[in-house]
Design a protein around this motif. Structure first.
Motif, mmCIF file in Angstrom:
data_model
loop_
_atom_site.group_PDB
_atom_site.id
_atom_site.type_symbol
_atom_site.label_atom_id
_atom_site.label_comp_id
_atom_site.label_asym_id
_atom_site.label_seq_id
_atom_site.Cartn_x
_atom_site.Cartn_y
_atom_site.Cartn_z
ATOM 1 N N THR A 1 0.834 -1.205 0.000
ATOM 2 C CA THR A 1 0.000 0.000 0.000
ATOM 3 C C THR A 1 0.867 1.253 0.000
ATOM 4 O O THR A 1 0.583 2.224 -0.716
ATOM 5 N N LEU A 2 1.942 1.248 0.792
ATOM 6 C CA LEU A 2 2.876 2.372 0.791
ATOM 7 C C LEU A 2 3.505 2.537 -0.593
ATOM 8 O O LEU A 2 3.682 3.661 -1.082
ATOM 9 N N ALA A 3 3.838 1.424 -1.229
ATOM 10 C CA ALA A 3 4.440 1.479 -2.570
ATOM 11 C C ALA A 3 3.461 2.074 -3.584
ATOM 12 O O ALA A 3 3.872 2.792 -4.504
ATOM 13 N N MET A 4 2.179 1.763 -3.431
ATOM 14 C CA MET A 4 1.165 2.342 -4.316
ATOM 15 C C MET A 4 1.122 3.862 -4.182
ATOM 16 O O MET A 4 1.050 4.591 -5.179
ATOM 17 N N VAL A 5 1.162 4.332 -2.938
ATOM 18 C CA VAL A 5 1.146 5.778 -2.697
ATOM 19 C C VAL A 5 2.399 6.422 -3.280
ATOM 20 O O VAL A 5 2.335 7.459 -3.947
ATOM 21 N N GLN A 6 3.552 5.817 -3.026
ATOM 22 C CA GLN A 6 4.813 6.363 -3.530
ATOM 23 C C GLN A 6 4.809 6.459 -5.056
ATOM 24 O O GLN A 6 5.329 7.427 -5.629
ATOM 25 N N GLY B 1 7.817 -2.813 -8.305
ATOM 26 C CA GLY B 1 7.509 -3.042 -9.719
ATOM 27 C C GLY B 1 6.321 -2.235 -10.204
ATOM 28 O O GLY B 1 6.010 -2.220 -11.397
ATOM 29 N N ILE B 2 5.657 -1.535 -9.280
ATOM 30 C CA ILE B 2 4.477 -0.747 -9.650
ATOM 31 C C ILE B 2 4.857 0.402 -10.580
ATOM 32 O O ILE B 2 4.166 0.684 -11.560
ATOM 33 N N LYS B 3 5.961 1.062 -10.279
ATOM 34 C CA LYS B 3 6.383 2.201 -11.102
ATOM 35 C C LYS B 3 6.631 1.767 -12.547
ATOM 36 O O LYS B 3 6.277 2.475 -13.502
ATOM 37 N N LYS B 4 7.208 0.595 -12.721
ATOM 38 C CA LYS B 4 7.477 0.071 -14.064
ATOM 39 C C LYS B 4 6.168 -0.147 -14.823
ATOM 40 O O LYS B 4 6.073 0.150 -16.021
ATOM 41 N N GLN B 5 5.152 -0.664 -14.127
ATOM 42 C CA GLN B 5 3.835 -0.866 -14.745
ATOM 43 C C GLN B 5 3.248 0.460 -15.211
ATOM 44 O O GLN B 5 2.748 0.572 -16.340
#
Length: 391
Positions: free
Chosen positions: A18-23, A140-144
């Motif tokens: 969840t923190l990674a999603m916000v970032q 890996g979210i940023k790459k998506q």
């Protein structure tokens, strides 16, 4: 190398993701862990930095050691997940929260007896919230996001929809087709649960990919995994889904009128939903319920079909999956035979003692000896069901 910082806070994988999603900007305008004042405004007025948000964004991890560290009011905290450092927080403030009020904000109830997710969240909530800017290791979210935004940078109309596809059926296909007819690109956010799933994500992804590659202009559809953390389990699921779609670059978001988080109701003779109270800067389109009518002999909207509900066959994924769980192939008016075959061959592996003989006995063949999979057998079996000359 072991960290020398004694202010280590241990969080679980859901909090980390969840923190990674916000970032990554997926929950923008949320960009930090909110302080007490910001959290109160977000919960009462659903606002953060003058933008709409469904509730406050905080980190309040449970655990005796975590609570002892937070009581010391540290200025910097290291975040650990599964015994590995994954990030840091520059602490702005540490303040007490009421865990029961927090779960009520997320789920709309604090009844832990009848709502297992409430009980589960209460166990992972502590009494102290951490406020401040943070960073976490990218998952890996940023790459998506970068991949999708590169695809859509020259497009005028991009529509998003979330889907569990448990399993994908004919109405899902109809809604997808309607979406690409009206827009340049459709992004399907395929829900991926954090901890196990009765239907593996890989099977659901393979099923949608098969349909897109064989029955759609595949350049007009992108499938993106959406990790289903605890914040999506509550009454604000629809709002969060729309926020993520918008931050991926969609300018439209579609969802069915029967979605549990939509809150459809009539007010002054007008159809209203939860989105009427929030401005997310994305167009929301609600889709009518579709059924198969045995008089119209096709899939129709319940709002346009003149025949009564006794002529209608509903498309409920859970009911279709119940058929699959018994080993039965759902009729092709419900879902494609190729998808049924994929599910059954995965759910009932090595089901037949002599698959090759059975396959050749019931299937036309070219006189060649070929190695066939269980998936091929189910497809051939469904073709026999559809043979009409002897009915």
């Amino acid at each position: 190398m072991e960290s020398s910082n004694k202010n280590k806070i241990f969080i679980d994988k859901e909090a980390y993701i969840t923190l990674a999603m916000v970032q990554a900007g997926l929950l923008s305008p949320i960009d930090k862990l909110m302080n007490k004042e910001e959290a109160e405004i977000a919960n009462k007025k659903q606002k953060y930095k003058n933008h709409s948000v469904p509730f406050s964004f905080i980190l309040a991890p449970a655990g005796k050691k975590n609570q002892e560290i937070l009581k010391t009011n540290p200025k910097k905290i290291e975040l650990f997940c599964e015994n590995k450092k994954v990030g840091e927080v520059n602490v702005e403030e540490i303040y007490e929260i009421d865990p029961l009020k927090r779960v009520e904000t997320i789920y709309g109830t604090k009844d832990e007896k009848n709502y297992p997710q409430v009980a589960k969240t209460l166990k992972r909530l502590g009494k102290y919230a951490i406020a401040g800017k943070f960073w976490v290791e990218d998952t890996g979210i940023k790459k998506q996001i970068d991949f999708v935004k590169e695809k859509i940078k020259n497009l005028d109309s991009v529509v998003g929809m979330t889907m569990h596809a448990k399993p994908i059926h004919r109405v899902h296909e109809k809604i997808m087709r309607m979406a690409i007819e009206k827009n340049d690109l459709l992004i399907v956010f395929l829900i991926k649960n954090m901890y196990g799933d009765e239907i593996p994500y890989e099977l659901r992804y393979e099923s949608i990919s098969y349909i897109v590659n064989n029955y759609f202009p595949k350049e007009k559809v992108i499938i993106v995994p959406l990790l289903n953390t605890y914040i999506f389990s509550g009454v604000n699921e629809a709002i969060l889904d729309a926020m993520i779609a918008k931050n991926f670059g969609c300018n439209k978001f579609i969802m069915g009128q029967t979605h549990k988080g939509l809150g459809i109701h009539y007010e002054a003779n007008h159809l209203k939903s939860i989105f009427d109270s929030m401005d997310l800067n994305i167009e929301i389109e609600t889709i009518n319920e579709y059924v198969y009518c045995d008089q119209c002999r096709t899939i129709v909207s319940v709002n346009s079909c003149p025949h009564g509900s006794h002529h209608h066959i509903s498309y409920h994924s859970d009911s279709i999956f119940e058929l699959l769980k018994t080993g039965l192939m759902p009729p092709t008016i419900l879902m494609r035979k190729e998808i049924s075959a994929k599910f059954l061959s995965e759910m009932f592996k090595n089901r037949f003692a002599n698959l090759q003989k059975l396959y050749y006995d019931i299937s036309p063949n070219k006189g060649l000896i070929e190695k066939n999979k269980e998936e091929d057998f189910y497809i051939s079996l469904m073709k026999l069901y559809q043979t009409s000359s002897l009915t």
